[in-house]
Design a protein around this motif. Structure first.
Motif, PDB file in Angstrom:
ATOM      1  N   SER A  33     -12.464 -33.345  -6.885  1.00 40.55           N
ATOM      2  CA  SER A  33     -12.909 -32.914  -8.214  1.00 40.55           C
ATOM      3  C   SER A  33     -12.114 -33.570  -9.328  1.00 40.55           C
ATOM      4  N   GLY A  34     -10.865 -33.915  -9.032  1.00 35.99           N
ATOM      5  CA  GLY A  34      -9.999 -34.495 -10.055  1.00 35.99           C
ATOM      6  C   GLY A  34      -8.964 -33.522 -10.582  1.00 35.99           C
ATOM      7  N   LEU A  35      -9.057 -32.250 -10.181  1.00 34.93           N
ATOM      8  CA  LEU A  35      -8.083 -31.252 -10.637  1.00 34.93           C
ATOM      9  C   LEU A  35      -6.967 -31.007  -9.629  1.00 34.93           C
ATOM     10  N   GLY A  36      -7.068 -31.617  -8.460  1.00 37.13           N
ATOM     11  CA  GLY A  36      -6.010 -31.476  -7.474  1.00 37.13           C
ATOM     12  C   GLY A  36      -6.310 -30.438  -6.411  1.00 37.13           C
ATOM     13  N   PRO A  37      -5.552 -30.468  -5.284  1.00 30.21           N
ATOM     14  CA  PRO A  37      -5.822 -29.574  -4.154  1.00 30.21           C
ATOM     15  C   PRO A  37      -5.692 -28.095  -4.495  1.00 30.21           C
ATOM     16  N   SER A  38      -4.790 -27.765  -5.417  1.00 28.84           N
ATOM     17  CA  SER A  38      -4.610 -26.351  -5.768  1.00 28.84           C
ATOM     18  C   SER A  38      -5.880 -25.766  -6.384  1.00 28.84           C
ATOM     19  N   ALA A  39      -6.628 -26.588  -7.152  1.00 25.39           N
ATOM     20  CA  ALA A  39      -7.865 -26.105  -7.768  1.00 25.39           C
ATOM     21  C   ALA A  39      -8.896 -25.741  -6.712  1.00 25.39           C
ATOM     22  N   GLY A  40      -8.970 -26.547  -5.653  1.00 24.48           N
ATOM     23  CA  GLY A  40      -9.883 -26.236  -4.558  1.00 24.48           C
ATOM     24  C   GLY A  40      -9.462 -24.985  -3.819  1.00 24.48           C
ATOM     25  N   LEU A  41      -8.152 -24.839  -3.609  1.00 24.11           N
ATOM     26  CA  LEU A  41      -7.641 -23.669  -2.894  1.00 24.11           C
ATOM     27  C   LEU A  41      -7.839 -22.401  -3.727  1.00 24.11           C
ATOM     28  N   TYR A  42      -7.541 -22.461  -5.020  1.00 23.72           N
ATOM     29  CA  TYR A  42      -7.743 -21.296  -5.890  1.00 23.72           C
ATOM     30  C   TYR A  42      -9.222 -20.898  -5.918  1.00 23.72           C
ATOM     31  N   GLY A  43     -10.101 -21.902  -6.028  1.00 28.34           N
ATOM     32  CA  GLY A  43     -11.528 -21.607  -6.029  1.00 28.34           C
ATOM     33  C   GLY A  43     -11.955 -20.911  -4.754  1.00 28.34           C
ATOM     34  N   ALA A  44     -11.464 -21.404  -3.607  1.00 25.82           N
ATOM     35  CA  ALA A  44     -11.828 -20.811  -2.320  1.00 25.82           C
ATOM     36  C   ALA A  44     -11.329 -19.372  -2.206  1.00 25.82           C
ATOM     37  N   ILE A  45     -10.130 -19.112  -2.694  1.00 26.18           N
ATOM     38  CA  ILE A  45      -9.543 -17.763  -2.604  1.00 26.18           C
ATOM     39  C   ILE A  45     -10.370 -16.756  -3.393  1.00 26.18           C
ATOM     40  N   PHE A  46     -10.577 -17.039  -4.672  1.00 28.81           N
ATOM     41  CA  PHE A  46     -11.197 -16.040  -5.560  1.00 28.81           C
ATOM     42  C   PHE A  46     -12.704 -15.924  -5.348  1.00 28.81           C
ATOM     43  N   ILE A  47     -13.365 -17.045  -5.126  1.00 34.12           N
ATOM     44  CA  ILE A  47     -14.820 -16.980  -4.912  1.00 34.12           C
ATOM     45  C   ILE A  47     -15.130 -16.276  -3.597  1.00 34.12           C
ATOM     46  N   SER A  48     -14.374 -16.618  -2.549  1.00 29.06           N
ATOM     47  CA  SER A  48     -14.607 -15.992  -1.249  1.00 29.06           C
ATOM     48  C   SER A  48     -14.446 -14.473  -1.336  1.00 29.06           C
ATOM     49  N   PHE A  49     -13.385 -14.036  -1.995  1.00 30.31           N
ATOM     50  CA  PHE A  49     -13.091 -12.594  -2.041  1.00 30.31           C
ATOM     51  C   PHE A  49     -14.095 -11.844  -2.922  1.00 30.31           C
ATOM     52  N   PHE A  50     -14.266 -12.298  -4.150  1.00 28.70           N
ATOM     53  CA  PHE A  50     -15.070 -11.524  -5.099  1.00 28.70           C
ATOM     54  C   PHE A  50     -16.572 -11.696  -4.893  1.00 28.70           C
ATOM     55  N   ALA A  51     -17.013 -12.869  -4.442  1.00 28.48           N
ATOM     56  CA  ALA A  51     -18.447 -13.032  -4.145  1.00 28.48           C
ATOM     57  C   ALA A  51     -18.838 -12.154  -2.967  1.00 28.48           C
ATOM     58  N   ALA A  52     -17.915 -12.005  -1.998  1.00 25.71           N
ATOM     59  CA  ALA A  52     -18.182 -11.112  -0.869  1.00 25.71           C
ATOM     60  C   ALA A  52     -18.199  -9.658  -1.315  1.00 25.71           C
TER      61      ALA A  52
END
Length: 623
Positions: A33-52
């Motif tokens: 994406s260009g924002l770095g690995p932490s951006a992907g990890l943060y997205g996975a954490i919060f989207i996975s939890f709250f979308a579920a």
């Protein structure tokens, strides 16, 4: 709440397994994406939890996906380019766009639009998905061979002149932005220009080089340079990753092949102390919210990106609901589409606040969750918690992962996301559109147009153009099909209906009877408009039998009006028989009834019409 804990053991295994599968992909998508690995990890954490937690599909696992990352990458690159190549300066605007996308997604759910997503034509989706695959593959070719344009001195040197001019221009703009320039101000400007040193020029040239090589066209432009500057260690690490990801699946699917490749190749590279490029350092500790995107919200700043945010929202909706259908088929359940969109919107909004990239329901991770025993929302929440644990406990270790490994993983993602079913159908689809001497399939045309435009021009506009093309072609097909079955054409001689057999023979020349069988709409108006020209000169009365014409659109309405006006001017009486309610309603709206056709000329049946004809139509021969 009771249902949430009804399958704890299965949800625990399903969530942990899905989280393990998501880890390498989250890191890879963040880097891409260009924002770095932490951006992907943060997205996975919060989207996975709250979308579920708030979503409408119990077994769905959400997080960054290839399509969402591809669009996010374009948004990020364009905003960074407008902020002097600085991620720090561009980050508030980027996250605000992502937040807006999440809010729009929630709005789609609140408005109940989830059920309409399924109407997006398959050729548009097929072309888009294939384009996503091509974009990922092409843009990963550079890191695959270990080539980074801003580190190529020869390539960067080409931009030094432009860099110096850009810095001077920025200096002048800063001065003029402060008010009217005086002589002293101008002297200060010259002093500031003298302060532009080689280091500043080099940094600006590197930013320009990075921007010039971004995207598909940029990557292809510098690919010859990359092939002349191959880092063989990086290339071997990437190739080893690709071989393991593809080959390990043939051995077993019980363990995610991407995770095996990530651990194995990273372990070898680190253990043998190879000279390789690592991914960006992942920040330690809990993710911190970027509340400035709310407190310093600037509508003017994100207005140019509203359409991009809407595209992210729609794409995430499509991606998630398609995955929901897969989950339904596997679990024999029924998801709630609008609630799912609200959940995805909440997840994406919270992820944006914590600097995570947007995501959606992920098919592979959802399938893994179900196969591992996941049955309730708890499984998706556990997957998010597992990724948070990895961030807190293993962040420094994850920072040692070779960038080439993630490039190899992304390349396999690009290969897998392409729609091969659609590509295989190119030669077999029925050819129903003629372009000059060529006859092609309309579906194939749409797919190829979307694929090429999305790959080499703009993902967002490509989908819009594809939707317009698909709609136009659908309208033409339906118009042609209905027109073939419709009898609204200007035929002088038509079959006589049963109740017309006793029509007075001596009035055949005076009365012209027209049968309308089928809808009068845009597909049949061109023929219908010729009707007034083909009415016999001897006819003083026209009978239009409308009992079988159940529908009239606006095009048909005005075609009817265009036919009636010259007839009225010529003194011809027009009689309508058995007018259905919908066409009558349309005619009354623009005063065809009663201005052109009075109520006395409208009859419920042909018998009443014949009575009127006998009384009012005369002929030299007595009736």
């Amino acid at each position: 709440m009771k249902q949430l804990f009804s399958n704890v053991r299965g949800d625990l295994f399903g969530g942990i397994t899905a989280g393990i599968v998501a880890l390498p992909l989250a890191l890879a998508f963040g880097v891409s994406s260009g924002l770095g690995p932490s951006a992907g990890l943060y997205g996975a954490i919060f989207i996975s939890f709250f979308a579920a937690l708030f979503g409408g599909t119990n077994t769905q696992i959400s997080g960054p996906t290839a399509p969402m990352t591809a669009v996010s990458m374009l948004v990020i690159a364009s905003i960074i380019a407008l902020n002097d190549g600085s991620i720090e300066k561009a980050l508030p605007a980027i996250l605000t766009v992502f937040l807006l996308a999440g809010l729009l997604q929630m709005g789609l759910g609140v408005l109940g639009l989830g059920k309409y997503i399924r109407y997006i034509p398959y050729p548009v989706v097929s072309g888009f998905m294939t384009a996503i695959g091509l974009i990922i593959i092409i843009t990963q070719l550079l890191p695959l061979v270990g080539y980074y344009p801003k580190e190529d001195q020869g390539f960067v040197k080409q931009f030094e002149t432009r860099a110096e001019a850009s810095l001077l221009d920025n200096t002048l703009q800063d001065e003029t932005g402060e008010g009217t320039l005086t002589l002293k101000d101008f002297e200060n400007t010259l002093k500031r220009a003298d302060e532009i040193n080689d280091a500043a020029i080099l940094e600006e040239a590197q930013n320009l080089a990075s921007n010039a090589s971004s995207g598909v066209l940029g990557a292809l432009k510098v690919l010859p340079n990359a092939l002349q500057n191959i880092n063989w260690i990086e290339l071997l690490l990437a190739l080893a990753t690709i071989v393991i990801v593809i080959g390990f699946k043939r051995i077993t699917t019980a363990i995610p092949s991407t995770l095996v490749a990530l651990l194995a190749v990273s372990g070898v590279a680190y253990g043998f102390k190879l000279d390789y490029r690592t991914i960006e350092k992942i920040p330690e500790g809990l993710p911190m919210p970027h509340l400035e995107i709310i407190t310093q919200f600037d509508l003017g700043m994100i207005a140019p990106y509203f359409f991009s945010a809407l595209t992210l929202a729609l794409l995430g909706a499509i991606d998630s609901l398609l995955t929901s259908v897969v989950a339904d088929n596997m679990t024999r359940t029924k998801h709630k589409p609008n609630r799912e969109l609200i959940g995805q919107g909440i997840g994406n909004s919270i992820a944006a606040i914590f600097a995570g990239i947007p995501g959606a329901g992920a098919t592979i991770r959802t399938v893994v969750n179900i196969n591992s025993g996941g049955k309730t929302k708890l499984s998706g929440m556990i997957a998010g918690v597992l990724l948070l644990f990895v961030l807190l406990a293993m962040g420094p270790i994850a920072s040692k992962i070779p960038a080439a490994v993630l490039a190899g993983i992304l390349l396999t993602v690009g290969i897998s996301v392409m729609d091969y079913k659609g590509l295989k159908a190119i030669s077999t689809m029925p050819k129903d559109v003629r372009l000059g001497p060529l006859k092609l399939s309309s579906e194939v045309i749409i797919m190829i147009v979307v694929m090429l435009l999305a790959t080499f021009w703009n993902l967002i506009y490509a989908v819009g153009i594809g939707m317009v093309l698909a709609s136009l072609m659908f309208m033409k097909k339906m118009g042609d099909l209905t027109a073939k079955r419709s009898h609204v054409k200007p035929l002088l001689k038509e079959a006589v209906w049963e109740d017309e057999k006793d029509f007075p023979e001596q009035l055949r020349e005076e009365v012209f009877i027209k049968h309308l069988d089928g809808p009068l709409f845009f597909g049949s108006t061109s023929d219908f408009q010729m009707l007034s020209e083909q009415v016999p000169d001897t006819a003083s009365t026209i009978v239009i039998r409308m009992g079988l014409m159940r529908y009239m659109d606006q095009s048909g309405l005005y075609a009817l009006e265009d036919m009636l006006i010259p007839l009225k001017n010529a003194g011809v009486d027009v009689l309508l028989v058995k007018v259905p309610s919908q066409p009558r309603f349309m005619m009354e709206r623009i005063d065809i009834i009663p201005d052109l056709i009075p109520e006395a000329h409208i009859f419920d049946n042909f018998e009443d019409c014949l009575v009127w004809i006998r009384k009012n139509v005369t002929n030299e021969v007595a009736i």
